[in-house]
Design a protein around this motif. Sequence first.
Motif, mmCIF file in Angstrom:
data_model
loop_
_atom_site.group_PDB
_atom_site.id
_atom_site.type_symbol
_atom_site.label_atom_id
_atom_site.label_comp_id
_atom_site.label_asym_id
_atom_site.label_seq_id
_atom_site.Cartn_x
_atom_site.Cartn_y
_atom_site.Cartn_z
ATOM 1 N N VAL A 193 85.228 -12.655 -25.389
ATOM 2 C CA VAL A 193 86.398 -12.257 -24.603
ATOM 3 C C VAL A 193 85.985 -11.389 -23.417
ATOM 4 C CG1 VAL A 193 87.846 -12.382 -26.662
ATOM 5 C CG2 VAL A 193 87.049 -10.144 -25.877
ATOM 6 N N VAL A 194 84.798 -10.797 -23.484
ATOM 7 C CA VAL A 194 84.249 -10.077 -22.325
ATOM 8 C C VAL A 194 83.775 -11.085 -21.285
ATOM 9 C CG1 VAL A 194 82.505 -8.442 -21.537
ATOM 10 C CG2 VAL A 194 83.576 -8.126 -23.778
ATOM 11 N N VAL A 195 83.007 -12.079 -21.740
ATOM 12 C CA VAL A 195 82.446 -13.071 -20.823
ATOM 13 C C VAL A 195 83.538 -13.857 -20.102
ATOM 14 C CG1 VAL A 195 80.995 -15.140 -20.686
ATOM 15 C CG2 VAL A 195 80.332 -13.251 -22.202
ATOM 16 N N ARG A 196 84.606 -14.208 -20.825
ATOM 17 C CA ARG A 196 85.657 -15.054 -20.230
ATOM 18 C C ARG A 196 86.390 -14.358 -19.075
ATOM 19 N NH1 ARG A 196 91.061 -14.762 -21.611
ATOM 20 N NH2 ARG A 196 91.269 -17.041 -21.675
ATOM 21 N N GLU A 197 86.285 -13.021 -18.990
ATOM 22 C CA GLU A 197 86.897 -12.320 -17.874
ATOM 23 C C GLU A 197 86.028 -12.394 -16.614
ATOM 24 O OE1 GLU A 197 89.783 -10.835 -17.368
ATOM 25 O OE2 GLU A 197 90.594 -11.188 -19.383
ATOM 26 N N VAL A 198 84.837 -13.010 -16.748
ATOM 27 C CA VAL A 198 83.929 -13.092 -15.603
ATOM 28 C C VAL A 198 83.632 -14.541 -15.240
ATOM 29 C CG1 VAL A 198 81.715 -12.326 -14.656
ATOM 30 C CG2 VAL A 198 82.853 -10.961 -16.413
ATOM 31 N N ARG B 15 94.098 -14.175 -18.302
ATOM 32 C CA ARG B 15 93.041 -13.200 -18.054
ATOM 33 C C ARG B 15 93.606 -11.994 -17.325
ATOM 34 N NH1 ARG B 15 90.627 -18.283 -18.030
ATOM 35 N NH2 ARG B 15 88.498 -18.378 -18.873
ATOM 36 N N ALA B 16 92.964 -10.850 -17.528
ATOM 37 C CA ALA B 16 93.478 -9.618 -16.932
ATOM 38 C C ALA B 16 93.024 -9.430 -15.490
ATOM 39 C CB ALA B 16 93.034 -8.421 -17.763
ATOM 40 N N TRP B 17 91.800 -9.859 -15.174
ATOM 41 C CA TRP B 17 91.194 -9.487 -13.899
ATOM 42 C C TRP B 17 91.005 -10.663 -12.945
ATOM 43 C CZ3 TRP B 17 92.493 -4.918 -14.065
ATOM 44 C CH2 TRP B 17 92.248 -4.072 -15.150
ATOM 45 N N GLY B 18 91.810 -11.700 -13.123
ATOM 46 C CA GLY B 18 91.752 -12.814 -12.197
ATOM 47 C C GLY B 18 91.006 -13.996 -12.777
ATOM 48 N N PRO B 19 90.987 -15.121 -12.058
ATOM 49 C CA PRO B 19 90.331 -16.333 -12.554
ATOM 50 C C PRO B 19 88.824 -16.154 -12.668
ATOM 51 C CG PRO B 19 90.975 -16.602 -10.268
ATOM 52 C CD PRO B 19 91.586 -15.313 -10.722
ATOM 53 N N PRO B 20 88.143 -17.001 -13.438
ATOM 54 C CA PRO B 20 86.678 -16.916 -13.534
ATOM 55 C C PRO B 20 86.028 -17.023 -12.158
ATOM 56 C CG PRO B 20 87.559 -18.433 -15.167
ATOM 57 C CD PRO B 20 88.697 -18.086 -14.263
ATOM 58 N N LEU B 21 84.940 -16.304 -11.988
ATOM 59 C CA LEU B 21 84.234 -16.276 -10.708
ATOM 60 C C LEU B 21 83.268 -17.439 -10.545
ATOM 61 C CD1 LEU B 21 83.464 -12.457 -10.672
ATOM 62 C CD2 LEU B 21 85.263 -13.651 -9.405
ATOM 63 N N GLY B 22 83.086 -18.227 -11.591
ATOM 64 C CA GLY B 22 82.170 -19.356 -11.547
ATOM 65 C C GLY B 22 81.956 -19.886 -12.952
ATOM 66 N N THR B 23 80.927 -20.660 -13.113
ATOM 67 C CA THR B 23 80.616 -21.271 -14.407
ATOM 68 C C THR B 23 79.217 -20.888 -14.851
ATOM 69 O OG1 THR B 23 79.794 -23.282 -13.330
ATOM 70 C CG2 THR B 23 82.131 -23.242 -13.959
ATOM 71 N N ALA B 24 78.976 -21.010 -16.166
ATOM 72 C CA ALA B 24 77.666 -20.722 -16.732
ATOM 73 C C ALA B 24 77.580 -21.362 -18.105
ATOM 74 C CB ALA B 24 77.424 -19.213 -16.822
ATOM 75 N N ARG B 25 76.379 -21.383 -18.663
ATOM 76 C CA ARG B 25 76.163 -21.868 -20.035
ATOM 77 C C ARG B 25 75.798 -20.685 -20.915
ATOM 78 N NH1 ARG B 25 71.983 -25.687 -21.493
ATOM 79 N NH2 ARG B 25 70.727 -24.820 -19.779
ATOM 80 N N LEU B 26 76.510 -20.566 -22.038
ATOM 81 C CA LEU B 26 76.213 -19.529 -23.027
ATOM 82 C C LEU B 26 75.795 -20.200 -24.325
ATOM 83 C CD1 LEU B 26 76.236 -16.531 -23.839
ATOM 84 C CD2 LEU B 26 78.662 -16.768 -24.396
ATOM 85 N N LYS B 27 74.840 -19.589 -25.008
ATOM 86 C CA LYS B 27 74.313 -20.119 -26.270
ATOM 87 C C LYS B 27 73.557 -21.433 -26.080
ATOM 88 C CE LYS B 27 77.821 -18.020 -29.276
ATOM 89 N NZ LYS B 27 78.745 -18.245 -30.403
ATOM 90 N N LEU C 110 71.999 -14.846 -15.713
ATOM 91 C CA LEU C 110 72.603 -13.520 -15.817
ATOM 92 C C LEU C 110 72.455 -13.010 -17.235
ATOM 93 C CD1 LEU C 110 74.460 -11.202 -14.765
ATOM 94 C CD2 LEU C 110 76.415 -12.649 -15.385
ATOM 95 N N GLN C 111 71.979 -11.782 -17.372
ATOM 96 C CA GLN C 111 71.866 -11.166 -18.693
ATOM 97 C C GLN C 111 72.792 -9.956 -18.774
ATOM 98 O OE1 GLN C 111 68.198 -9.065 -20.577
ATOM 99 N NE2 GLN C 111 68.128 -11.190 -21.307
ATOM 100 N N LEU C 112 73.598 -9.931 -19.847
ATOM 101 C CA LEU C 112 74.530 -8.843 -20.098
ATOM 102 C C LEU C 112 74.148 -8.131 -21.385
ATOM 103 C CD1 LEU C 112 77.913 -10.769 -19.572
ATOM 104 C CD2 LEU C 112 76.635 -9.483 -17.853
ATOM 105 N N SER C 113 74.316 -6.826 -21.414
ATOM 106 C CA SER C 113 74.153 -6.075 -22.658
ATOM 107 C C SER C 113 75.303 -5.080 -22.764
ATOM 108 C CB SER C 113 72.805 -5.349 -22.707
ATOM 109 O OG SER C 113 72.701 -4.393 -21.661
ATOM 110 N N THR D 149 72.494 -13.995 -22.647
ATOM 111 C CA THR D 149 71.874 -14.639 -21.496
ATOM 112 C C THR D 149 72.716 -15.842 -21.099
ATOM 113 O OG1 THR D 149 69.658 -13.922 -22.170
ATOM 114 C CG2 THR D 149 69.799 -15.750 -20.595
ATOM 115 N N LEU D 150 73.214 -15.824 -19.880
ATOM 116 C CA LEU D 150 74.023 -16.916 -19.358
ATOM 117 C C LEU D 150 73.185 -17.711 -18.365
ATOM 118 C CD1 LEU D 150 76.040 -14.229 -19.744
ATOM 119 C CD2 LEU D 150 77.709 -15.980 -19.196
ATOM 120 N N ARG D 151 73.027 -18.992 -18.635
ATOM 121 C CA ARG D 151 72.168 -19.857 -17.824
ATOM 122 C C ARG D 151 72.999 -20.731 -16.895
ATOM 123 N NH1 ARG D 151 66.984 -19.814 -20.143
ATOM 124 N NH2 ARG D 151 66.934 -18.790 -22.183
ATOM 125 N N ASP D 152 72.323 -21.265 -15.884
ATOM 126 C CA ASP D 152 72.978 -22.138 -14.894
ATOM 127 C C ASP D 152 74.228 -21.469 -14.343
ATOM 128 O OD1 ASP D 152 71.021 -24.015 -15.510
ATOM 129 O OD2 ASP D 152 72.261 -24.978 -17.027
#
Length: 343
Positions: A335-340, A11-23, A321-324, A137-140
Amino acid sequence: MSTEQAASLPRAWGPPLGTARLKATPEDFLVEEQTGLCPCGDGEHLWLWVEKRGLNTAQVARALAEAAGIHPRAVSFAGLKDKHALTRQWFSLQSPGRSLPLGVGEGPIPGVRILIARRHHRKLRTGALKGNRFVLTLRDCDADPAAVAQRLYRISTQGVPNYFGHQRFGRGGGNLAQASAWFAGGRPPRDRKLRGLLLSSVRSELFNRVLARRVGEGSWNRLLPGEVAMLDGRGAVFETDPADPALPGRCARLEIHPTGPLAGERGVQPGGEVAALERSVLAAEPLWHQGLARARMEAARRALRLRVVDLAWHWPAPGRLQLSFRLPAGAYATVVVREVLEC
């Protein structure tokens, strides 16, 4: 490439900041095609703006052809859309001199709605796509909102590595295994589309390996000697001149991007440091290179960096969390989500 292998890409910007559920549901992954096209209202092609849920593009195209009583080859679309999502995209159906029993309303199969039906004088061609708009929409979501906001702001101003997503490689990386068996002397697939898919998967994997090297070395977002650069949003490439003082600033402003290889013959090739780096990575897979050469694949370039346009975010509820954002054609929202976050 399996999901596990994709997760191991640096990853470019460091390790993930936490976990979430997508889809968690199809509605959590909304994709809307951006073509810049508008049917004129007259012509032999019926254009349909279709919303689909839980279906892939090919399934919808077959259902439209059957409902219209036309050959499947008379149905066209610009690009493939995810099955596990709620997506909106154009289809065109060629039907000169006759009306078709398709209009605004529920589609021919469950999970399909036709939102617009209008005629046009041209068919919709594959690749006639500027990009896609995403609402995710990322849940949990278990992460500090302040840290997430800081990371997302950085992404909005500096971009992310433009990896191919794991979807490109089939379940468990099966496309790469099939391609290797073919290149090692096995019988090539009879289906032309499958052959193309396997070749694209190999080129995508090689590109990801080059990009991973440059992310690891910190050069994925800056120009190296011998670089072939790409104009943002246009796809045009050019050989860079190290003596040009304007190029580093243009790269920093995301006006141009360094590129990596879509391996093949001929095409624009890098020089100097970039050529040496790419050779050292690609030399690890001689079987794939030989297979691509026999298939006469034309070499091309792909931007190493992905600019994330109109990125916005909010927390509609605790832990949600909702991203647009918008991405160019061929780019992956994952690949955007995995950087967060780790999903």
